[in-house]
Design a protein around this motif. Structure first.
Motif, short mmCIF file in Angstrom:
data_model
loop_
_atom_site.label_atom_id
_atom_site.label_comp_id
_atom_site.label_asym_id
_atom_site.label_seq_id
_atom_site.Cartn_x
_atom_site.Cartn_y
_atom_site.Cartn_z
N HIS A 184 0.83 -1.21 0.00
CA HIS A 184 0.00 0.00 0.00
C HIS A 184 0.86 1.25 0.00
O HIS A 184 0.48 2.28 -0.56
CB HIS A 184 -0.94 0.00 1.22
N LEU A 188 0.36 4.83 -1.93
CA LEU A 188 0.23 6.06 -1.13
C LEU A 188 1.38 7.04 -1.38
O LEU A 188 1.24 8.23 -1.13
CB LEU A 188 0.16 5.71 0.36
N ASP A 213 -6.68 -2.47 -3.37
CA ASP A 213 -7.57 -2.16 -2.23
C ASP A 213 -7.08 -1.03 -1.33
O ASP A 213 -7.43 -0.99 -0.16
CB ASP A 213 -7.84 -3.42 -1.41
N THR A 214 -6.33 -0.09 -1.90
CA THR A 214 -5.85 1.01 -1.05
C THR A 214 -6.98 1.99 -0.74
O THR A 214 -7.11 2.46 0.40
CB THR A 214 -4.68 1.74 -1.73
N TYR A 215 -7.77 2.32 -1.74
CA TYR A 215 -8.86 3.30 -1.52
C TYR A 215 -10.22 2.59 -1.63
O TYR A 215 -10.87 2.34 -0.63
CB TYR A 215 -8.74 4.45 -2.52
N VAL A 217 -12.07 -0.68 -3.77
CA VAL A 217 -11.68 -1.82 -4.62
C VAL A 217 -12.27 -1.70 -6.01
O VAL A 217 -11.58 -1.92 -7.01
CB VAL A 217 -12.08 -3.15 -3.95
N LEU B 306 3.37 3.65 5.52
CA LEU B 306 3.63 5.02 5.10
C LEU B 306 2.54 5.91 5.69
O LEU B 306 1.35 5.64 5.47
CB LEU B 306 3.62 5.11 3.56
N LYS B 323 -4.22 3.95 4.15
CA LYS B 323 -5.13 3.07 3.43
C LYS B 323 -6.56 3.40 3.86
O LYS B 323 -6.82 3.63 5.05
CB LYS B 323 -4.80 1.62 3.79
N ALA B 324 -7.48 3.45 2.89
CA ALA B 324 -8.82 3.95 3.20
C ALA B 324 -9.92 2.94 2.93
O ALA B 324 -11.06 3.16 3.34
CB ALA B 324 -9.09 5.21 2.38
N SER B 325 -9.63 1.81 2.26
CA SER B 325 -10.72 0.88 1.94
C SER B 325 -11.06 0.04 3.15
O SER B 325 -10.43 0.12 4.20
CB SER B 325 -10.33 -0.01 0.76
#
Lengths: 427, 427
Positions: A184, A188, A213-215, A217, B306, B323-325
């Motif tokens: 991630h 980011l 899947d960072t923000y 999906v 991070l 991370k936001a999800s």
């Protein structure tokens, strides 16, 4: 112990030590032996250097006679035992070390450290491999075990059937296939997910695996396919309710025309969560913590016990020995193992043959069902079997594990706690 | 990640990474941080040598620009964080790493490997120390963890309050007090228990510890006192129902006039079996498997995330990132910790202060209850705090752990599963 035995005159008595486990870790059905090749290599390197000897002397840990013994130490005895990658059961004689008391007893910690740690990982890993049902599974747990155990855990998992590791040092040292992923943090780092994906695809090509899947999906998958095109190699999911999410992502990828794009999942997986994904369209798994920590059983529980000593007088007779008081009672005598295999190729029992002739190898002497001999020479007069060492030893162990697993009855692969799938019979 | 970031121009972006745990391992009440000194030493040694670079090049793991970056690699950033030996709670910002993305991201595995393994051991060990109720407790688990983790586990257990280790290398490398025991093999080597005891006493004097449970405990104790006299240092029991057996052996020793002879027990002890011996006349404990494997929680579960990146343009502004999800949502921004201590000296809460000024240290700014600042400089421009290194660092960590434990409320020492004893408050 060595100091006292040197004084009592017993230090050079010929002895037989045996490595075995009293039970299987975590009430599992079978164990997978790993670490044998590392043990042979470690014994070859086992020396006391100037720094160690100086410290032992300054701290008066041992006397001068013991220091002299340690300064000249080199194991000159012999070892036989189970091949690396072999399966084991309670009481299986995994390693039999023959030498003088002093030269054999000093190896206890290094032998047990390696076999206990590596076999715990291999035993857990083999269950994950069968739960993954022929889909590929990568070891990614370096960050969840000590920095040296990270390398040896990758090796043990590979022997147990994992397809690759994220530990590059394991690749360099043992020839294990390596793989990598983006974290991630990589997404980011960039001003947007699209910028991150573009950077990754520019560098590694569209066949790479994008972490989606960072923000969000759904938006992540859409961006991934837009940036990489339908040739996108794979997407990785590291959070969420995986059985549901994987189906949604598969449907979305197919709608976007990325029908060949694979789905890889990670997220604190263990054998149970992998089994729960059996019907889901997952193409590959990445496993971290659970595999390197033995999935609830981080040490295999092997012990190293004196099982026979030789008379120092003219008779030269061997005496089997074992602890006799309450609890943890042992079985003296040199042993070898044989697995009884039926005409259908399926194993029926683990035979442990206790022998009176401690110099030689006991004979199995079965009739009827075919015994497969499990005990092989590993080191003769201090010289290790070269086939057990290095990357070639790892490959051989992986192949041997596959053939030994193929002999197990289907009940072996039940994930619940239970009895060993083969009974141990002492003869 | 580094290869792609070098191409995208983001590799040298200034970044802040943070080490924290989302929860305490094993639903415990507090965690003990260990490994910090080892991390600082490992970062100092973190280089890519010719053998590694050749392999990466031959295997085409990375491109030439990345190889050149790795060949010159040396961490030049800064690290602050909790002192080694400090207690921690969910979300405590244990280590904050500032540097370029590429130089900081490459340290993830080594930092987490060390902190996850060492803190798991220290967290388990601290519970055993409090269960032992001021009686001494020795680490004897080398054979139940990887051969390098054996050394670092001894170090972590000592920081958590263990009094000694059987691992001589930990003594040599870190100045930890060492001890030894005789195994059943030593007794079985000799023709009789009496011969073995005599050999040990001749060599080590009557103050030694004799292992009395190889054959029959009652006869073993009798023989031990007969051979060593009432000055016998201690007897060790490694099997049987310890609470009962210990009382019987104490009575027997007293009858034989060996009233000063101590009783030490071993036998797969953990914090629960130690607590169960609270009323028994045990003088010291030896703990193996449970302490080196984290007593059910072999990895602390720390992650390296991070949390902020700096604009590369003229503004130089910092952006908090996370991370936001769904699942595993993070909190962006640089953080520091403070423990709120009441007028009675007892801790009330763990405060995690999120700061907008990512270059400097955030200010606590409390009123009323006194805050104890938890975040200290550990490495500045690649230079580690020398007080955190080597044997001196281990001693300082052990002392710091003792003072931090003294601030905990009594509920902290309940052994059952439960909530963290201090709430984590984000400010």
């Amino acid at each position: 112990m060595i100091e006292a035995a040197l004084r009592s005159g017993r230090a050079h008595r010929e002895c037989v030590f045996e490595v075995f486990g009293r039970r299987l870790p975590g009430d599992r059905r079978y164990g997978v032996l790993a670490g044998t090749g590392r043990v042979l290599e470690a014994i070859g390197r086992f020396r006391f250097g100037a720094a160690e000897l100086d410290w032992l002397s300054q701290q008066r840990v041992v006397d001068d006679a013991t220091l002299a013994f340690l300064a000249d130490y080199r194991f000159t005895g012999s070892i036989e035992g189970y091949r690396e990658g072999e399966l084991y059961f309670p009481g299986s004689p995994l390693m039999t070390v023959r030498g003088s008391f002093a030269e054999a007893v000093v190896l206890e910690t290094v032998i047990l450290s390696i076999l206990n740690a590596d076999s715990a990982v291999a035993t857990a890993a083999a269950r994950m491999v069968s739960a993954a049902d022929c889909r590929s599974i990568a070891e990614m747990g370096s960050r969840r075990t000590g920095e040296a155990s990270a390398v040896s855990s990758a090796r043990a998992a590979y022997i147990a059937g994992f397809s690759a590791t994220s530990n590059l040092e394991a690749g360099r040292r043992w020839g294990i296939p390596t793989m990598g992923t983006a974290a991630h943090a990589f997404t980011l780092l960039h001003d947007s997910e699209e910028e991150a994906f573009r950077a990754q695809v520019d560098s590694l090509g569209p066949g790479t695996t994008l972490l989606v899947d960072t923000y969000d999906v759904r938006r992540g998958v859409e961006t991934a396919v837009r940036v990489a095109g339908p040739e996108l190699g794979a997407v990785r999911l590291d959070s969420g309710d995986l059985p549901t999410l994987v189906r949604e992502v598969r449907a979305q990828l197919d709608e976007l025309g990325a029908t060949q794009t694979r789905i890889t999942v990670t997220n604190d997986l263990d054998e149970h969560s992998i089994a729960a994904l059996r019907g889901a369209p997952v193409d590959s798994f990445g496993v971290g913590t659970a595999v390197v920590t033995g999935a609830g059983a981080p040490a295999a529980g092997f012990v190293y016990k004196l099982v026979a000593r030789r008379e120092q007088g003219s008779s030269g007779d061997w005496t089997p020995v074992a602890k006799a008081s309450s609890g943890k009672v042992g079985r003296g005598g040199t042993k070898r193992g044989a697995r009884l295999i039926g005409a259908d190729g399926i194993a029926r029992a683990e035979h442990v043959i206790i022998d009176d002739d401690h110099d030689g190898m006991p004979e199995a002497g079965f009739t009827g069902i075919e015994p497969r001999a499990l005990t092989v020479p590993l080191m003769i007069d201090g010289e290790p079997d070269p086939a057990a060492l290095g990357a070639a030893g790892v490959r051989a162990a992986r192949e041997h594990r596959a053939s030994a697993i193929a002999e197990l009855p289907p009940e072996a692969f039940r994930l619940g706690r239970g009895e060993p799938v083969l009974p141990t019979v002492y003869r």
